[in-house]
Structure formats: C-alpha cells, structure tokens
Motif scaffolding. Structure first.
Motif, PDB file in Angstrom:
ATOM      1  N   UNK A   8       0.802  -1.221   0.000  1.00  0.00           N
ATOM      2  CA  UNK A   8       0.000   0.000   0.000  1.00  0.00           C
ATOM      3  C   UNK A   8       0.834   1.269   0.000  1.00  0.00           C
ATOM      4  N   UNK A   9       2.146   1.144   0.099  1.00  0.00           N
ATOM      5  CA  UNK A   9       2.984   2.344   0.163  1.00  0.00           C
ATOM      6  C   UNK A   9       4.139   2.224  -0.819  1.00  0.00           C
ATOM      7  N   UNK A  10       3.809   1.732  -2.034  1.00  0.00           N
ATOM      8  CA  UNK A  10       4.840   1.491  -3.037  1.00  0.00           C
ATOM      9  C   UNK A  10       4.379   2.089  -4.362  1.00  0.00           C
ATOM     10  N   UNK A  11       5.153   3.023  -4.900  1.00  0.00           N
ATOM     11  CA  UNK A  11       4.760   3.727  -6.135  1.00  0.00           C
ATOM     12  C   UNK A  11       4.684   2.785  -7.328  1.00  0.00           C
ATOM     13  N   UNK A  12       5.348   1.654  -7.262  1.00  0.00           N
ATOM     14  CA  UNK A  12       5.295   0.703  -8.386  1.00  0.00           C
ATOM     15  C   UNK A  12       3.895   0.099  -8.544  1.00  0.00           C
TER      16      UNK A  12
END
Length: 588
Positions: free
Chosen positions: A319-323
C-alpha cells in the motif's frame, strides 16, 4: 427472520387458488381457458415493420431493431425446437386432459405486433441501475392477435421471454399451443439490479459456460452478470499491453480470456439484456500477480495462511509502493476503455483485506489502523477516480466504508455480503447498495470443508468438516430473503437489488448449471416480483412458487441448461398444494 415468513395457514389458502406458470411472477396477469395454436409463419411486426423468424439470428450491430429481431428469433426457436412436452407437470398418464384435442380443429394465433413506445438511448444498452425501463404489457385476444408493448427494447426482450413461457409442444410433436387465451399481462421489475456473481479465478470456466449462464439469466429476467475475474489463485484475464500477467498468472495457457473473449461475453449479454461487468479484487485477493510482478505483492503464500488472509495463497498489494500505482495506471488504461462500451460499472473489490499483511511490507511494517487507513483511503480514491475517468461507475465491497472507514463517492455502489445490519447501516449512511447476504444468497455454501487436515486437534475441531457458511442455501431459503427487510422507505430506495454469488473453491464448469439453477431463479423472482404479492399484500407463497419453479426448471433443461430438479417427478405430477407440502395431504 421469522417475520419474513407467511403464517402457514395463509400460505395454504393462497396456494389453493389458481396460479400462472410464468417465472418470475408478473405484476398483473389475467387469463382465459381457450386454446390457440402457434404457427411457424406467424406474422410479426416491430413498430409496423415486418420481422421474419430467422433461427439462430445474431445481431449485426447494437441497435434496437437488431436486438428485437434476435430476441424474436430466440423466442420462436425455443418454442419450436426445444420439444417441451410437459408430461412431468401433470398427473401420471393424464397429459391428455391438459392437451387440446388436435382433431377438433385449431384456432391459430394470427399475429404478434411489437410496439416500442420510446426510442432507445446509449444508456439502454449499458445502463446504470434504473436507467432503462424494463416494463412491458402483453395481450393475446381470443381471436389470436397478440400485442407486446414496451418502452425500451430491453422491455421487449422481457416480454418475449414471457411469451415463450406461454407455449407447450403437443405430444403429437406437430403443434404448439397455449390454453390461456385470452390473456393480459402488465409487468415491471421491483429492483433494477438482478444479478449473478461468478468467480472464475478459483476454478476455470470456458467462454461457452459463461454464455450459457447469460442465456439462463435472460430467461429468468436477471440483468447483471458480475464476473469476479481475478483473485490470489489465478489471473485469467489477458491485458494485451501486459501479456506477462495472464501468461504467468493463469492456471494454464488456455485458461485465460482474450480481449476478444471479453468483448464477445459483453456483447452476448447486451443482446439479451444482461450487462456483463468485471471485478479485479484489490488491494487484497491479488496474490496471483506474484507470478508476474512479485515486486508489487506482500504475504503471498505466507504461512500459516490464516494469519494473513481468509484462504491460501494470500497476497495483497503493497500500500505504500509507487510501483503498484504505476502498474494499475497502465492496466486500467488498457482494460477499462475496452469494457466501457458495454458496461456501466467496474468493481474494484475491497473485501477481506488483512491488516497483518502490511507487517511484512518493507514500506510499512505495521498493522495499525491509524497507519493503514490513510494509505487505503488514497488507494481507493486513486483507483475509483480512474474508473470514473474511463466513463464507468465504481463498485466496492462493504468492508471499505464499514470496516476501514474509507470515504467513497456518492456514485459508488457498495456490495454487501456479511448480512446482519450491513444493508441498513450502509443505506443509513446514504450509500447505494447491492445485497449478497451470505446467509441467503451464497450458492457455494453447504458443500463441506475443502481444506484437508491431519488427524489430531484440527481434525477434531473441524469434524464433521462443514464449511464456514453452512448450511446449503436451498431455493426455499433463497426465496425467503427480502433485501429491504426492516428498512425505512428512504433506506429501501437505496437498495438497487442483489446478486447471488458462486464462489468456486469447489465448483467448476462440470457442475455449474446445477449449482446456479434453479436456485438463482428463486432470487430472480424476489428481485423482479418482490417478496410481497401486490394482489394479496402477503409474502409470496412457496406453495404458489413450487409448481411454477418446477416448470421453469423443465424449460431450462429443454433449452440446454442442466438445472437441478426442484422436486421428484411424483410431486410435479401430483397436486403440489396438497401432496408435497407440510402439513401433508388433503387434510390441510
């Protein structure tokens, strides 16, 4: 729950009166007792223009005339080729008392005049709930002149399905007849969303299986097929710009739906008044991306699974990954524009997200709600905005607004499944709701535990190995459910309808028809006709429904769908109201 049931005496009194054989029950139906025969050259017009009967006709474009032409051809083909001789619905060796005597002359149905009173719009063919008028009026005179009037081409299709149910093939094999002339039917649905949810990720279903399901939905006047197309177990939908996703995530090279397959399913539904829409469940239930994009997924195949998800192999988005966002942007840019021409909705999932998953996420390392809720709010906002940008309306599961306190748009439709006060709570918050209460409308329940276990504590705890949502939901239970029970008038207006759900841990194409039908037919009548019979002001009676549902089952079987039996033939050949009811027998 017991307040939903009619007192036994009232049920029996209603059942002793005459009933129509139409399923789902029309709003108003009057009939006579004269016989009319249907000729294969019946003269049919649509808004004054002659429509020929062409068996197997497939629309050449999305327009009203083409859709009606195909509907007329399907209706007549069903009557003339399905060989529905209703011997199983009459007392043993007494079909002749129901059938007309073909040697005493025939009064023929002369014409069917179809009148559509309003032009269709683009939304007719991919409507939001309530955007298309599905009502129709059907009259047949004693002289054999039939008129079908509807506001939309969808209403025409509904009326044609009713027309189909009026006719039987004579046991001589050469005539088709109705005994109910003259008749008059006025009909319209209570709920605008009447659906089936089919999980195609846990077990594989071929396109033909889905098309056959759409056919049966149309016969039952159901109008939404919700395809739960991905889950942690497999990813069977092809994304042309990202071929690796289905190549790696599908169970086998042939276990996937091409872009052409998806379009064909949607078009097939459109021509039958069934809107086919898709769900990609997220941010949980997404573990199948581990096979192609492991950098996006956390807790895939984590052990023991019950710490991380409801069933193996788990897997959730980070939930906290730009990918993750980059992947979803590319996927939605490919997928949504291809779905939008044929559907008004896209379901973005949201159920059963386990907070523990994020403890394994290097970018979070926490399961605290105060940490995860803002991240989930941002995730939902972003994905729902992409759905809207593509011209679709987002749908979500109930946990998003209820368990996670995520704010969603006023347009978002919430699908509820956990029962209890969920529908009332959500409508009280002002949300539009689709009801799939597992206590009534989960068709996979009651099949026993699919997990295996060794002897010992687990064996003892699980014995006799029931599943989480026992018992089996038979049609009587399904028929008892009212999605608007205990709601205020304003709350009830927000209930768009409901869906029966087929989760596929233990179901595949081999047994699909018998799992869905005729149990989904029971929900179809609840959603089309309502639980309350307007004529009596009481809940609809099982004793009235049983013979009609038994006939509907036989019609579905005749049309090529392997629906399960409602009763043994002895019951359908006996006087159902007295012989196969409780209390049993004539001394009611």
């Amino acid at each position: 729950m017991f307040s939903r049931l009619v007192p036994i005496l009232s049920v029996l009194l209603v059942a002793l009166g005459p009933v129509c054989a139409i399923w789902p029950a029309p709003r108003s139906y009057t009939k006579g007792n004269s016989t009319l025969y249907l000729h294969q050259n019946i003269y049919i017009t649509y808004n004054g223009e002659f429509l020929p009967y062409m068996a197997g006709y497939v629309p050449q474009s999305i327009n009203s005339k083409e859709i009606v032409q195909a509907g007329v051809s399907r209706a007549l083909e069903s009557i003339f080729t399905d060989k529905f001789v209703p011997w199983m619905l009459h007392k043993r060796n007494r079909l002749s008392t129901f059938e007309p005597d073909v040697f005493k002359g025939q009064n023929w149905m002369k014409s069917l005049k179809i009148v559509q009173t309003t032009q269709d719009t683009a939304s007719t063919f991919k409507p939001l709930a309530g955007e298309v008028d599905e009502s129709y009026n059907l009259t047949i005179s004693a002289q054999g002149d039939a008129t079908l009037t509807a506001v939309s081409s969808t209403g025409v299709l509904r009326g044609l399905e009713t027309f189909t149910q009026l006719f039987y093939q004579h046991s001589s094999g050469t005539f088709w007849y109705t005994n109910d002339a003259p008749l008059s039917i006025q009909d319209a649905p209570k709920f605008p969303h009447r659906g089936v949810l089919l999980d195609v990720a846990r077990n594989w279903y071929g396109v033909d299986d889905i098309l056959r399901t759409i056919d049966a939905m149309g016969w039952n006047k159901m109008n939404r097929l919700h395809i739960h197309v991905t889950d942690s177990q497999s990813w069977p939908i092809d994304i042309p710009s990202m071929p690796e996703v289905a190549r790696e995530g599908a169970y086998c090279p042939d276990c996937k739906y091409s872009a052409e397959d998806v379009q064909n399913m949607q078009l097939y539904g459109l021509y039958r008044g069934v809107e086919v829409y898709f769900e990609i469940d997220m941010p949980g239930h997404i573990g199948s991306l581990e096979w192609s994009h492991p950098e996006l997924i956390v807790a895939y195949d984590a052990f023991p699974y019950y710490w991380w998800c409801a069933e193996p192999p788990c897997g959730a988005f980070k939930l906290n990954d730009s990918r993750v966002d980059a992947f979803l942007e590319k996927m939605f840019d490919d997928l949504l524009p291809r779905l939008e021409p044929y559907a008004a909705y896209f379901h973005a999932g949201g159920d059963e997200l386990n907070a523990n998953d994020s403890m394994l996420d290097p970018g979070i390392r926490s399961n605290a709600t105060e940490v995860l809720q803002p991240l989930l709010q941002k995730f939902v906002d972003t994905q729902h905005s992409r759905v809207r940008k593509a011209g679709l309306t987002p749908m979500t599961w109930e946990e998003i607004p209820l368990d996670w306190n995520v704010t969603i748009g006023n347009d978002t439709v919430v699908q509820t499944w956990l029962g209890g006060a969920s529908v009332k709570t959500l409508t009280g918050m002002g949300h539009k709701v689709i009801d799939s209460d597992y206590n009534y409308w989960y068709l996979d329940c009651g099949r026993g535990q699919w997990l295996s276990m060794e002897n010992g504590e687990a064996y003892q705890n699980f014995y006799p190995f029931g599943d989480w949502c026992d018992p089996f939901k038979n049609w009587h239970l399904i028929y008892s459910h009212d999605p608007t029970f205990n709601l205020t008038a304003d709350e009830a207006k927000l209930v768009l309808g409901g869906e029966v759900a087929i989760w596929s841990e233990q179901i595949d194409a081999v047994i699909l028809d018998g799992i869905i039908w005729p149990r989904a037919s029971a929900a179809g009548e609840v959603l089309w006709s309502g639980r309350i019979d307007e004529a009596t002001g009481q809940n609809r009676s099982q004793l009235d429904a049983t013979p009609r549902l038994a006939e509907m089952r036989e019609r579905m079987v005749a049309r090529g769908v392997g629906a399960a039996p409602v009763q043994m033939i002895w019951c359908t050949q006996a006087d159902n109201a007295t012989e196969c009811s409780y209390p049993m027998g004539p001394g009611l």
